[in-house]
Scaffold this motif. Sequence first.
Motif, short mmCIF file in Angstrom:
data_model
loop_
_atom_site.label_atom_id
_atom_site.label_comp_id
_atom_site.label_asym_id
_atom_site.label_seq_id
_atom_site.Cartn_x
_atom_site.Cartn_y
_atom_site.Cartn_z
N GLU A 438 50.51 40.44 43.65
CA GLU A 438 49.75 40.56 43.70
C GLU A 438 48.68 40.14 43.94
N LEU A 439 47.87 40.96 44.53
CA LEU A 439 46.32 40.42 45.69
C LEU A 439 45.30 40.08 44.26
N GLU A 440 44.61 38.51 45.02
CA GLU A 440 43.94 38.09 43.94
C GLU A 440 42.78 37.10 45.40
N LYS A 441 41.75 37.01 44.61
CA LYS A 441 40.89 36.11 45.44
C LYS A 441 41.31 34.95 45.59
N LYS A 442 42.30 34.53 44.80
CA LYS A 442 42.75 32.78 44.94
C LYS A 442 44.24 33.30 46.17
N GLY A 443 44.76 34.08 46.22
CA GLY A 443 45.94 34.30 47.04
C GLY A 443 46.38 35.39 46.78
N PRO A 444 47.62 36.38 47.35
CA PRO A 444 48.23 36.92 46.47
C PRO A 444 49.63 35.96 45.51
N ARG A 445 50.30 36.68 45.22
CA ARG A 445 51.55 35.25 44.51
C ARG A 445 52.50 37.15 44.11
N PHE A 446 53.77 36.60 43.44
CA PHE A 446 54.52 37.81 42.95
C PHE A 446 54.36 37.38 41.96
N THR A 469 53.17 49.78 41.65
CA THR A 469 52.42 49.17 42.79
C THR A 469 50.49 50.30 42.80
N SER A 470 50.18 49.21 43.16
CA SER A 470 48.45 50.19 42.98
C SER A 470 47.97 49.60 44.34
N VAL A 471 48.81 49.94 45.48
CA VAL A 471 48.05 49.88 47.16
C VAL A 471 47.37 50.77 47.62
N TYR A 472 47.20 51.29 47.17
CA TYR A 472 45.65 51.75 47.50
C TYR A 472 44.09 51.27 47.09
N ARG A 480 48.40 45.43 43.81
CA ARG A 480 49.70 45.16 44.22
C ARG A 480 50.56 46.12 45.11
N VAL A 481 51.07 45.38 45.80
CA VAL A 481 51.83 45.67 47.29
C VAL A 481 53.34 45.38 47.18
N LEU A 482 53.74 45.77 47.73
CA LEU A 482 55.30 45.48 48.17
C LEU A 482 55.84 45.02 48.66
N ALA A 483 56.50 44.04 49.05
CA ALA A 483 56.79 42.70 49.81
C ALA A 483 58.25 41.98 49.46
N GLY A 484 58.65 41.80 50.25
CA GLY A 484 60.06 41.58 50.91
C GLY A 484 60.33 39.03 51.11
#
Length: 568
Positions: A438-446, A469-472, A480-484
């Motif tokens: 999840e992408l946030e102002k304070k940085g991404p977090r799983f 997801t909410s890549v767009y 929200r983007v996919l990551a591994g």
Amino acid sequence: MPNETDRKMMEILRILADREEVLGAKTIAEELKRKGYNLGERAVRYHMRILDEKGFTERIGYAGRKITDKGLKELDKGLIYDQVDFIFSKFESMIYQTTLNPDSKQGTVVVNTSSIAPEKEAMNIIQEVFQKGISVSSLVQMGKTINGETGQKEMIMKTICGTTIDGMILNEGIPVIPQYGGLVKIEDNVPIRFTELIAYKKTSMTPLEAFTAKNMTSVLDVIQEGSGLIPANFRIIPSTSKEKASKLFEKLGKIGISGLLKIGNDGETVLGVPVEDNMTGIAVTGGISPLCAAQEAGFPVNIKLAENLMNINELNSLTKVKPLLKSSGSEPREKVRFLLSKAWNLIQKVDFDPYTHEGQLIANISYVNNQNLDEALEIMAEVFHIIPEYCTSRFFKVVPHPENNDLKGIATICSLSIDGILIKNGIMSTPKYGGILELEKKGPRFVELTAYSGSSLDPHEIYISKGMTSVYEALHGHGRVLAGLKEIPYLARQQAVEILSQVEDIGLSISKVGDPSELIYNAKVERYRSGIVTPGGLNPLAAVKEEGIDVETKAVETMVSLSEMDEF
């Protein structure tokens, strides 16, 4: 970085969410003590003031606090490394608290709580599934409510969860280990084998929850045609307890609880799931099957699993049961294939040289209708150009479908290629989790994690199918983007950084290389290991689906040469 204080506050939120009532500091302190946190009332008040300030709890006069909607959302995201551990411990707690006595028909059972529009057709479908015995029990509790967001009337249905079976087995003095939730293939009314599995101990979501997407189950096909896919769960017990467990199922059947698909013999594979010697496997239908059928028919359903405990006397039989399914015969030769086994065989084929740019990488292949191909590629190009850091690479290739001329495949580089490159250079890289950032102002977090080692499906395929997801939206700085997440020995970190810098120079993205034992984007890395986070190769395809184009995603599919691919 999350710390012990964060964990205590998360437990306070869990207590408030579980009890669904206003609680004071004394009650919360007592509950925390039961969970192993020795926090006095004064310390609880301190933590709750912080939760109030964050908007996660609300003070209700002198009575205490209740959790807010914001707090419930935070609890869903949680400390993701803690959530992975919590899911299994939650099931253990539910098992322990199950007290149903099959002789007296008294005691508590574990229930799923689902909501659905109270339409007659939907209820008819649900009732028919119960009638055919494709559930743990036809005992339910019905109620009505108003959806706070839509203002629409909804039917609340509480159904008995398969976890109740585990509690009953334990109450007989039999050690029981829940292992998997998954999908079982039915042919001519006979359970054949599990086609998909997710381990309870290795995911941040309830395993069966992963398979509640509309296009994953086919319970309707089973009740109408005798063949399809139904949700089910799997546990093991000591083989010396089989006779005792079989007698228990006979007792439970007399009071309307069972859902038994198959109980194996000592060390026998059960519906395609291998079982160790001296152990016996037991497969039971998922208690959510009737709701899955309604969802397949197009009715909006919100399913929550193993949500609460209820006294069985509060439930009533919805219908008389005439079981549709027959006894399973001999075991199929084909066993369930776990993703990581497939992945390792492709990882070892990676021979790409980041210095010469020659060799093969692992590719995902996703299929779209020919008429949607150009639009899909335009969306993918837009995603890459605006957020290249969340795309595994800028490379793609259009390929034919092996059977259907109306479909075209779009090959993209799979992030497991990075493991292959590192291993080729002498660094043991182990894929650990597929997740959602999840992408946030304070940085991404799983906010979601599912282990590759405990799943038969690529976790990213699951997240896309469930619309998680909410890549767009990420094109605008949030979403929200996919990551591994993968792990390497900490001593190899510096060499890995040097190799990965070459990888990035040719257009493959690396999100972060963590320090030894560092929590990375809120995900836990084992001691003496360093974590590497890579963006998901399916992110551009997730965006295509979000824009309303049908996409069949297939991760970790084949090998491809970079020189044969096009670039956005």
